[in-house]
Motif scaffolding. Structure first.
Motif, PDB file in Angstrom:
ATOM      1  N   UNK A 176       0.861  -1.187   0.000  1.00 56.58           N
ATOM      2  CA  UNK A 176       0.000   0.000   0.000  1.00 56.58           C
ATOM      3  C   UNK A 176       0.897   1.237   0.000  1.00 56.58           C
ATOM      4  N   UNK A 177       0.562   2.197  -0.819  1.00 60.77           N
ATOM      5  CA  UNK A 177       1.404   3.390  -0.949  1.00 60.77           C
ATOM      6  C   UNK A 177       1.379   4.218   0.338  1.00 60.77           C
ATOM      7  N   UNK A 178       2.528   4.739   0.758  1.00 60.03           N
ATOM      8  CA  UNK A 178       2.549   5.647   1.918  1.00 60.03           C
ATOM      9  C   UNK A 178       1.591   6.797   1.657  1.00 60.03           C
ATOM     10  N   UNK A 179       0.728   7.054   2.625  1.00 59.75           N
ATOM     11  CA  UNK A 179      -0.416   7.935   2.384  1.00 59.75           C
ATOM     12  C   UNK A 179      -0.483   9.062   3.412  1.00 59.75           C
ATOM     13  N   UNK A 180      -0.743  10.266   2.930  1.00 60.64           N
ATOM     14  CA  UNK A 180      -0.987  11.389   3.833  1.00 60.64           C
ATOM     15  C   UNK A 180      -2.338  11.991   3.459  1.00 60.64           C
ATOM     16  N   UNK A 181      -3.199  12.164   4.461  1.00 63.19           N
ATOM     17  CA  UNK A 181      -4.530  12.740   4.226  1.00 63.19           C
ATOM     18  C   UNK A 181      -4.678  13.985   5.099  1.00 63.19           C
ATOM     19  N   UNK A 182      -4.936  15.105   4.466  1.00 62.34           N
ATOM     20  CA  UNK A 182      -5.102  16.360   5.204  1.00 62.34           C
ATOM     21  C   UNK A 182      -6.566  16.555   5.593  1.00 62.34           C
ATOM     22  N   UNK A 183      -6.792  17.423   6.584  1.00 57.68           N
ATOM     23  CA  UNK A 183      -8.149  17.808   7.003  1.00 57.68           C
ATOM     24  C   UNK A 183      -9.047  16.627   7.362  1.00 57.68           C
ATOM     25  N   UNK A 184      -8.513  15.720   8.131  1.00 59.25           N
ATOM     26  CA  UNK A 184      -9.319  14.572   8.553  1.00 59.25           C
ATOM     27  C   UNK A 184     -10.253  15.007   9.686  1.00 59.25           C
ATOM     28  N   UNK A 185     -11.483  14.513   9.657  1.00 57.85           N
ATOM     29  CA  UNK A 185     -12.449  14.851  10.714  1.00 57.85           C
ATOM     30  C   UNK A 185     -12.095  14.084  11.982  1.00 57.85           C
ATOM     31  N   UNK A 186     -12.317  14.717  13.125  1.00 58.01           N
ATOM     32  CA  UNK A 186     -11.869  14.119  14.386  1.00 58.01           C
ATOM     33  C   UNK A 186     -12.640  12.842  14.749  1.00 58.01           C
ATOM     34  N   UNK A 187     -13.826  12.663  14.139  1.00 58.30           N
ATOM     35  CA  UNK A 187     -14.572  11.440  14.445  1.00 58.30           C
ATOM     36  C   UNK A 187     -14.361  10.358  13.374  1.00 58.30           C
ATOM     37  N   UNK A 188     -13.384  10.546  12.501  1.00 55.31           N
ATOM     38  CA  UNK A 188     -13.116   9.538  11.460  1.00 55.31           C
ATOM     39  C   UNK A 188     -12.636   8.242  12.117  1.00 55.31           C
ATOM     40  N   UNK A 189     -12.847   7.123  11.403  1.00 52.73           N
ATOM     41  CA  UNK A 189     -12.394   5.811  11.902  1.00 52.73           C
ATOM     42  C   UNK A 189     -10.914   5.838  12.262  1.00 52.73           C
ATOM     43  N   UNK A 190     -10.151   6.528  11.435  1.00 56.66           N
ATOM     44  CA  UNK A 190      -8.702   6.609  11.598  1.00 56.66           C
ATOM     45  C   UNK A 190      -8.320   7.186  12.961  1.00 56.66           C
ATOM     46  N   UNK A 191      -9.221   7.977  13.539  1.00 51.38           N
ATOM     47  CA  UNK A 191      -8.957   8.565  14.854  1.00 51.38           C
ATOM     48  C   UNK A 191      -9.472   7.679  15.986  1.00 51.38           C
ATOM     49  N   UNK A 192     -10.347   6.763  15.645  1.00 50.82           N
ATOM     50  CA  UNK A 192     -10.970   5.957  16.702  1.00 50.82           C
ATOM     51  C   UNK A 192     -10.321   4.594  16.875  1.00 50.82           C
ATOM     52  N   UNK A 193      -9.690   4.089  15.805  1.00 52.24           N
ATOM     53  CA  UNK A 193      -9.072   2.748  15.866  1.00 52.24           C
ATOM     54  C   UNK A 193      -7.633   2.852  15.397  1.00 52.24           C
ATOM     55  N   UNK A 194      -6.797   1.885  15.822  1.00 50.80           N
ATOM     56  CA  UNK A 194      -5.452   1.790  15.252  1.00 50.80           C
ATOM     57  C   UNK A 194      -5.598   1.438  13.775  1.00 50.80           C
ATOM     58  N   UNK A 195      -4.980   2.226  12.899  1.00 48.94           N
ATOM     59  CA  UNK A 195      -5.041   1.883  11.472  1.00 48.94           C
ATOM     60  C   UNK A 195      -4.108   0.715  11.181  1.00 48.94           C
ATOM     61  N   UNK A 196      -2.957   0.703  11.850  1.00 53.93           N
ATOM     62  CA  UNK A 196      -1.941  -0.331  11.656  1.00 53.93           C
ATOM     63  C   UNK A 196      -1.551  -0.437  10.182  1.00 53.93           C
ATOM     64  N   UNK A 197      -1.316   0.734   9.592  1.00 53.75           N
ATOM     65  CA  UNK A 197      -0.898   0.786   8.203  1.00 53.75           C
ATOM     66  C   UNK A 197      -0.277   2.130   7.899  1.00 53.75           C
ATOM     67  N   UNK A 198       0.252   2.314   6.669  1.00 54.78           N
ATOM     68  CA  UNK A 198       1.033   3.507   6.331  1.00 54.78           C
ATOM     69  C   UNK A 198       0.162   4.695   5.940  1.00 54.78           C
ATOM     70  N   UNK A 199      -0.703   5.110   6.840  1.00 46.16           N
ATOM     71  CA  UNK A 199      -1.625   6.200   6.535  1.00 46.16           C
ATOM     72  C   UNK A 199      -1.545   7.263   7.640  1.00 46.16           C
ATOM     73  N   UNK A 200      -1.146   8.475   7.261  1.00 49.00           N
ATOM     74  CA  UNK A 200      -1.086   9.580   8.214  1.00 49.00           C
ATOM     75  C   UNK A 200      -2.295  10.476   7.987  1.00 49.00           C
ATOM     76  N   UNK A 201      -3.150  10.548   8.993  1.00 48.70           N
ATOM     77  CA  UNK A 201      -4.319  11.420   8.910  1.00 48.70           C
ATOM     78  C   UNK A 201      -4.059  12.670   9.744  1.00 48.70           C
ATOM     79  N   UNK A 202      -4.204  13.855   9.134  1.00 46.73           N
ATOM     80  CA  UNK A 202      -3.915  15.102   9.847  1.00 46.73           C
ATOM     81  C   UNK A 202      -5.209  15.801  10.254  1.00 46.73           C
ATOM     82  N   UNK A 203      -5.230  16.243  11.507  1.00 48.63           N
ATOM     83  CA  UNK A 203      -6.427  16.891  12.057  1.00 48.63           C
ATOM     84  C   UNK A 203      -6.009  18.281  12.545  1.00 48.63           C
TER      85      UNK A 203
END
Ligand code: NAP
Length: 497
Positions: A381-408
């Protein structure tokens, strides 16, 4: 299903010592099979590297019996004697670092340089606890009456059962086994069935170092029946687990029927906070290291990256530029910065988290998709950066355990500390600031077992590692690590004057 090991896969290992690839379990000093076999796959190719036995509950009880029988002699040895054996184990581990790293990369997927780093990290626990073996000191307490003398001695708890995960196949073992052996306990370990070869190779080197038969046993096979025995057998005095919170809770509950001592190193949901006074380059470097190491499959990796609104876009651009340069591919193949995810299930979770973040308004700056050109058969999976993630997104509630950086984005200090603490996890946390007062305030306010201040890497053998809330019980590393395997005994003596 069991397939024959793929000869090409095994040949690619090119081990200087092929005998370190053990396809057997270790019970009472003997390498044993039986109970059918389980394939061990290379996650970069999906092909089998070899097999390990699928041991039964009865074989697990044999391993416990061996550890139980070996305990009186091992505990009776001098601390110096045990320390020397562990020191030899450390030396052998470092002498064989290349082979151990190749085995690890082949079964786990991490790039070779990271695997070498993990072996050195694992070895550092063996070295540290070989030194700590001689410091399991007790205490003299002033008596509570004129004729009373009080002392506390510390004794090994007995047989230790350990269950460890696949993401750090050597270090998670060394962190438990080295302190246990150092203070005189004996051990039965069940590594993840996904990555048993690292555990078996380490155990083989332990044998060479002079660990007597039965002192260290490794059982392989289906987790549930083996786990049932390890958590219920009365001869096991201590259960130590590293893995997911859900499994850890279940196994800890089972241990209570026989009132075992329990240590748990469980899942995290680490906040990584970039304040408006942070050094932006340092923060981006720290986030890159914390988030993308081991393809994002670490319990301490940054999971929620909170960036002050004034820096959000600049930080996002820097992190995306750096992440976009990471080379994804087979960890055994030279210039690789990021290997595959462990399996298809992990890939599916990453995709679900990315889709959810995007549907909530997140903007993918780099990555956001599979990377099939990185290799055939692997979950790349490609190293991923996501800007403007909502604070209630799944990525904020669970361990993603993958190469995804979500910015809040956040607005002020008290708000971000409150959000950072709004989780049942409490393992690692990070923040970047150049304000000395804020550094103290925020470090004290974060409800986590570990805080990284202006750094994204916090693990070392010489400091306690562990979490609070539902991230765990107890600590590994430092002198705290030996305490987990020692039982204090109070001796209250009446002395005639
Ligand atoms: P997991 O599914 O909980 O597995 C961990 C270990 O438990 C493996 O050996 C697994 O065996 C075994 N297991 C699973 N179900 C079992 C059962 N019913 N009975 C007995 N044993 C059982 O976790 P994972 O996916 O391998 O590891 C990732 C998790 O570990 C993440 O949550 C991560 O944060 C956490 N972790 C925590 C730390 C820490 O220090 N706090 C360090 C590393 C990882 P099989 O693999 O053979 O099924």
């Amino acid at each position: 299903m069991v397939t024959t090991a793929n000869a090409e896969e095994t040949a690619r290992l090119a081990l200087a010592r092929p005998d370190l690839l053990k396809q057997a379990a270790l019970i009472d000093g003997d390498w044993v099979g039986g109970g059918g076999a389980i394939d061990v796959l290379n996650p970069a190719s999906g092909r089998a590297l070899g097999t390990v036995p699928n041991l039964s509950a009865a074989a697990t009880r044999d391993a416990i019996a061996a550890a139980h029988a070996a305990f009186p002699d091992w505990r009776a040895r001098s601390a110096h004697d045990r320390a020397r054996t562990l020191r030899r184990w450390f030396d052998l581990t470092m002498e064989n670092v290349d082979d151990l790293a190749r085995l690890m990369t082949a079964e786990q997927g991490k790039p070779l340089a990271e695997a070498r780093g993990e072996i050195a990290y694992a070895a550092s626990f063996i070295e540290w606890f070989s030194e700590e073996a001689r410091r399991a000191t007790g205490e003299i307490i002033p008596g509570h009456a004129a004729d009373m003398r009080l002392s506390v001695i510390k004794q090994p708890v007995g047989v230790v059962a350990a269950i460890t995960p696949w993401n750090f196949p050597a270090a998670m073992i060394a962190r438990k086994v080295a302190p246990a052996l150092a203070v005189g306990c004996t051990v039965v370990i069940k590594p993840s069935e996904l990555t048993p070869f690292s555990a078996l190779a380490l155990a083989a080197l332990g044998q060479e170092a002079g660990l007597p038969s039965g002192v260290l046993n490794v059982v392989t096979g289906d987790a549930a029946p083996i786990g049932d025995v390890l958590t219920s057998d009365e001869r096991v005095a201590k259960f130590t687990f590293t893995g997911s919170t859900a499994v850890g809770k279940k196994l800890a509950a089972r241990c209570m029927a026989t009132v075992k001592r329990v240590s748990l190193e469980l899942g995290g949901n680490a906040p990584f906070i970039v304040f408006d006074d942070a050094d932006l380059d340092a923060a981006a470097d720290g986030a890159l290291a914390s988030k993308f190491r081991n393809t994002g499959q670490t319990c301490v990796c940054a999971n929620r990256i909170f960036v002050h609104e004034s820096l959000h876009d600049a930080f996002a651009d820097r992190l995306a530029a750096a992440a976009g340069k990471l080379r994804v591919g087979d960890g055994l193949a030279g210039d690789t910065d990021q290997g595959p995810l462990i399996n298809a299930k992990a890939l599916e979770k990453v995709e679900r988290h990315v889709a959810d973040a995007v549907s909530g308004g997140g903007r993918v700056l780099t990555g956001g998709k599979r990377q099939p050109d990185a290799g055939t058969g692997g979950a790349f999976y490609a190293p991923t950066v996501i800007a403007n993630v909502a604070v209630d997104a799944l990525i904020c509630r669970e361990e993603t355990f993958g190469p995804v950086a979500g910015l809040i984005q956040f607005h002020d200090e008290s708000e971000v500390v409150r959000r950072a603490n709004a989780t049942r996890a409490g393992l690692a946390s990070y923040f970047y600031t150049r304000d000395a007062d804020r550094a103290v305030r925020v470090a004290e306010a974060l409800e986590y077992g570990m805080v990284g201040l202006n750094t994204g890497l916090i693990s070392t053998a010489v400091a306690p590692f562990g979490g609070c809330k539902e991230s765990g019980l107890g600590r590994e590393g430092a002198h705290y690590g030996t305490e987990e395997f020692l039982e204090p005994k109070t001796i209250c003596a009446r002395v005639e004057s």
